[in-house]
Structures are given as structure tokens and as C-alpha cells.
Design a protein around this motif. Structure first.
Motif, PDB file in Angstrom:
ATOM      1  N   ASP A  67      32.904  33.960-100.015  1.00 35.76           N
ATOM      2  CA  ASP A  67      32.532  35.189-100.709  1.00 35.76           C
ATOM      3  C   ASP A  67      33.638  36.232-100.607  1.00 35.76           C
ATOM      4  O   ASP A  67      33.812  37.056-101.501  1.00 35.76           O
ATOM      5  CB  ASP A  67      31.216  35.742-100.160  1.00 35.76           C
ATOM      6  N   TYR A  68      34.408  36.210 -99.508  1.00 39.89           N
ATOM      7  CA  TYR A  68      35.570  37.091 -99.354  1.00 39.89           C
ATOM      8  C   TYR A  68      36.762  36.241 -98.951  1.00 39.89           C
ATOM      9  O   TYR A  68      36.647  35.352 -98.089  1.00 39.89           O
ATOM     10  CB  TYR A  68      35.312  38.166 -98.293  1.00 39.89           C
ATOM     11  N   TYR A  69      37.909  36.511 -99.562  1.00 45.48           N
ATOM     12  CA  TYR A  69      39.109  35.720 -99.279  1.00 45.48           C
ATOM     13  C   TYR A  69      40.341  36.553 -99.622  1.00 45.48           C
ATOM     14  O   TYR A  69      40.310  37.419-100.510  1.00 45.48           O
ATOM     15  CB  TYR A  69      39.101  34.426-100.112  1.00 45.48           C
ATOM     16  N   PRO A  70      41.443  36.325 -98.916  1.00 47.65           N
ATOM     17  CA  PRO A  70      42.669  37.062 -99.211  1.00 47.65           C
ATOM     18  C   PRO A  70      43.354  36.517-100.463  1.00 47.65           C
ATOM     19  O   PRO A  70      43.251  35.319-100.771  1.00 47.65           O
ATOM     20  CB  PRO A  70      43.519  36.821 -97.955  1.00 47.65           C
ATOM     21  N   VAL A  71      44.047  37.390-101.169  1.00 45.03           N
ATOM     22  CA  VAL A  71      44.753  36.979-102.392  1.00 45.03           C
ATOM     23  C   VAL A  71      46.262  37.139-102.252  1.00 45.03           C
ATOM     24  O   VAL A  71      47.006  36.651-103.102  1.00 45.03           O
ATOM     25  CB  VAL A  71      44.254  37.803-103.601  1.00 45.03           C
ATOM     26  N   THR A  72      46.717  37.804-101.194  1.00 47.95           N
ATOM     27  CA  THR A  72      48.142  37.992-100.988  1.00 47.95           C
ATOM     28  C   THR A  72      48.701  36.899-100.082  1.00 47.95           C
ATOM     29  O   THR A  72      47.956  36.220 -99.359  1.00 47.95           O
ATOM     30  CB  THR A  72      48.425  39.366-100.355  1.00 47.95           C
ATOM     31  N   THR A  73      50.031  36.741-100.137  1.00 46.05           N
ATOM     32  CA  THR A  73      50.682  35.751 -99.273  1.00 46.05           C
ATOM     33  C   THR A  73      50.496  36.106 -97.806  1.00 46.05           C
ATOM     34  O   THR A  73      50.194  35.236 -96.972  1.00 46.05           O
ATOM     35  CB  THR A  73      52.175  35.662 -99.601  1.00 46.05           C
ATOM     36  N   ALA A  74      50.656  37.389 -97.482  1.00 48.27           N
ATOM     37  CA  ALA A  74      50.463  37.827 -96.090  1.00 48.27           C
ATOM     38  C   ALA A  74      49.029  37.572 -95.638  1.00 48.27           C
ATOM     39  O   ALA A  74      48.786  37.147 -94.506  1.00 48.27           O
ATOM     40  CB  ALA A  74      50.807  39.314 -95.960  1.00 48.27           C
ATOM     41  N   GLY A  75      48.076  37.809 -96.550  1.00 48.31           N
ATOM     42  CA  GLY A  75      46.680  37.552 -96.226  1.00 48.31           C
ATOM     43  C   GLY A  75      46.411  36.080 -95.966  1.00 48.31           C
ATOM     44  O   GLY A  75      45.643  35.716 -95.068  1.00 48.31           O
ATOM     45  N   HIS A  76      47.071  35.208 -96.742  1.00 50.61           N
ATOM     46  CA  HIS A  76      46.917  33.767 -96.529  1.00 50.61           C
ATOM     47  C   HIS A  76      47.479  33.345 -95.177  1.00 50.61           C
ATOM     48  O   HIS A  76      46.898  32.492 -94.489  1.00 50.61           O
ATOM     49  CB  HIS A  76      47.610  32.998 -97.656  1.00 50.61           C
ATOM     50  N   ILE A  77      48.612  33.922 -94.806  1.00 47.59           N
ATOM     51  CA  ILE A  77      49.212  33.597 -93.502  1.00 47.59           C
ATOM     52  C   ILE A  77      48.281  34.033 -92.369  1.00 47.59           C
ATOM     53  O   ILE A  77      48.040  33.281 -91.415  1.00 47.59           O
ATOM     54  CB  ILE A  77      50.592  34.275 -93.366  1.00 47.59           C
ATOM     55  N   ILE A  78      47.740  35.243 -92.495  1.00 47.17           N
ATOM     56  CA  ILE A  78      46.798  35.738 -91.476  1.00 47.17           C
ATOM     57  C   ILE A  78      45.580  34.832 -91.406  1.00 47.17           C
ATOM     58  O   ILE A  78      45.106  34.459 -90.326  1.00 47.17           O
ATOM     59  CB  ILE A  78      46.376  37.185 -91.794  1.00 47.17           C
ATOM     60  N   GLY A  79      45.055  34.441 -92.574  1.00 44.58           N
ATOM     61  CA  GLY A  79      43.902  33.559 -92.606  1.00 44.58           C
ATOM     62  C   GLY A  79      44.185  32.216 -91.960  1.00 44.58           C
ATOM     63  O   GLY A  79      43.347  31.668 -91.226  1.00 44.58           O
ATOM     64  N   GLY A  80      45.375  31.659 -92.211  1.00 44.29           N
ATOM     65  CA  GLY A  80      45.740  30.386 -91.604  1.00 44.29           C
ATOM     66  C   GLY A  80      45.806  30.464 -90.086  1.00 44.29           C
ATOM     67  O   GLY A  80      45.328  29.564 -89.382  1.00 44.29           O
ATOM     68  N   ILE A  81      46.383  31.556 -89.580  1.00 43.21           N
ATOM     69  CA  ILE A  81      46.468  31.736 -88.123  1.00 43.21           C
ATOM     70  C   ILE A  81      45.073  31.856 -87.520  1.00 43.21           C
ATOM     71  O   ILE A  81      44.769  31.272 -86.472  1.00 43.21           O
ATOM     72  CB  ILE A  81      47.312  32.985 -87.783  1.00 43.21           C
TER      73      ILE A  81
END
Length: 264
Positions: free
Chosen positions: A180-194
Motif C-alpha cells: 500500500d506504501y512504497y518508495p519511488v526514488t532510487t534512494a528510497g529503494h536503497i533504504i527499503g532494501g537495507i
């Protein structure tokens, strides 16, 4: 002067893992308060940090009253830990700065390496839970704040409020992934992966801990039975030794009598 500062610089006993965890959370909380006080933040990031710090305050307050309940002398406990109660009062930033005194304890404990290692080795279960608590709060804090900062104002972003950020962090670290909520930026994806990697490791440790909780009682029971067998064998050996000693004493007495009769 020494008595007045005893609660700051003197530790009567080595700290437990949970006490050390509270001190480390104090350090994190002071950082949050300093950011709230001096950094220029948007309203949602400020709300998020305020919410996180309030949750940490509730942890501190719960820990204080639990310690007060368990203490043999309530008066002595309150005398040495009143600053912890003051520092755990929510919504009053000036009082929260009292946690700096807890950081002084952390600095002193870091210098006392042996005092830190011994409780960790002797209380592995408590150390595991305390480490998980600190890790969970730290990961949720940094993940939610960072993702809100990098996603705020970006076109197509759906993480825009404090509630969105903390919910996303909770869902991501638990590896549920509602979507329902997810990052759309590259930095957000990196944070999500960590955060995902941390979450997998986090729950892997919890699974191992739960397994040890169920397995350990059987091992303890076996150890107790083995100890009982050893004690029984020792008692039997002592009984045999005592009987042999009595027999030896009787033989010595008999030899003495024979020697006396021979002299006569």
C-alpha cells in the motif's frame, strides 16, 4: 560532593543487558531531541520524530516502574534513578535533555569493558532480547525518517506523512510487504532494501531465540538429572571411604593390641 554524584559516576553492580539497552536508547533519544531542537525540518518529519521519541519515553517509563516494582528498597531505587523518571516524561524537551546523564553512564561503562562483557556472557537470553529491542527501535527510527525525507515532495510518491513512513517501516522490516506504501526514488529503494535485509536477519534471530527457549528446558532437565547422578555417586563413594576408614582404624587398633601382647 562524591555522594551527590554517585548516581552519575558510580555503578554498584555491573549493568544488566536491559539496563545497557536503555542507556543506548537514551543516546538515540538525545540525538532525536537535538535534531528536533536545532534542525530545520518540515512538519511531517518533525511529527514523525516527536512520535518516535514519545514511544522511547514510554519504554523508559515502563523500565523505571518495573525496576521500582522489583526493587527491595523503593526509596533507595528512587534516590538513584529519579533522573530516569524525569527524562522519560513525554512532550517536555527540556526534561528529556536529562538523558545526557545516562549517556555519561554509557561512557563510563565503555571504559569498563569487563563490566559489559560479563553480564552479556552470563545473561545471553536477556542480552539477545535487549539487542533486538535496541536494533528494532534504531532501524524503525532511521528507516522511517530517511524514507520520509527522500520521498517527500517527489512526484508520484505515496509516503508523505509521518503515519505513512512509520507504517511503511513496520511493514518492510516485518517483510510482509502489503504494497500500500512504497518508495519511488532510487534512494528510497536503497533504504527499503537495507530494511528488508535487516528484517530478515532480525526475525532469523528471533526464530533462533524461540527455539532455544523451548530446547533449553530439556537440556536443563538433563543437566539436573546428570548432576543428581553425580551427587549420588559422590555420596556413595564417601560412604565407602568412610567405611574403609573405619575398617582401617579397627585393623590399626588390632595391630596395636597384638604389639602390646607381644611385648608382654
Amino acid at each position: 560532593m562524591t555522594n551527590e554524584k554517585r548516581w552519575i559516576i558510580q555503578a554498584e553492580t555491573p549493568p544488566t543487558p536491559f539496563q545497557l539497552a536503555m542507556m543506548l536508547l537514551s543516546l538515540l533519544s538525545v540525538v532525536v531531541v537535538l535534531v528536533l531542537t536545532f534542525a530545520r525540518l518540515d512538519s511531517e518529519t518533525r511529527r514523525l520524530l516527536f512520535f518516535i521519541d514519545t514511544c522511547i519515553c514510554l519504554l523508559f517509563m515502563s523500565n523505571f516502574f518495573y525496576g521500582l516494582f522489583k526493587a527491595e528498597s523503593k526509596k533507595t531505587y528512587f534516590k538513584h534513578h529519579w533522573i530516569d523518571l524525569v527524562a522519560s516524561i513525554p512532550a517536555i524537551e527540556a526534561l528529556r535533555m536529562a538523558r545526557l546523564f545516562q549517556i555519561l553512564r554509557v561512557v563510563r561503562l565503555i571504559r569498563m569493558t569487563r563490566s559489559l562483557i560479563v553480564p552479556m556472557v552470563k545473561q545471553r537470553r536477556q542480552a539477545t532480547l535487549a539487542s533486538l529491542l535496541v536494533a528494532l527501535v534504531t532501524i524503525l527510527t532511521f528507516a522511517s525518517v530517511l524514507v520520509l525525507i527522500v520521498e517527500s515532495g517527489v512526484e508520484g510518491a505515496n509516503i508523505e506523512t509521518a503515519e505513512d513512513a512509520i507504517w511503511w517501516a513496520l511493514v518492510t522490516i516485518s517483510t510482509v510487504g502489503y504494497g500500500d506504501y512504497y518508495p519511488v526514488t532510487t534512494a528510497g529503494h536503497i533504504i527499503g532494501g537495507i530494511v528488508i535485509v535487516c528484517g530478515v536477519s532480525f526475525f532469523g534471530i528471533i526464530s533462533g531465540y524461540m527455539a532455544s527457549v523451548f530446547v533449553a528446558p530439556d537440556e536443563a532437565e538433563k543437566l539436573e538429572i546428570h548432576s543428581e547422578e553425580i551427587r549420588s555417586e559422590l555420596q556413595m563413594s564417601l560412604a565407602r571411604m568412610e567405611a574403609n576408614q573405619q575398617q582401617l582404624l579397627k585393623e590399626i587398633e588390632a595391630l596395636k593390641l597384638e604389639m602390646r601382647d607381644g611385648k608382654k
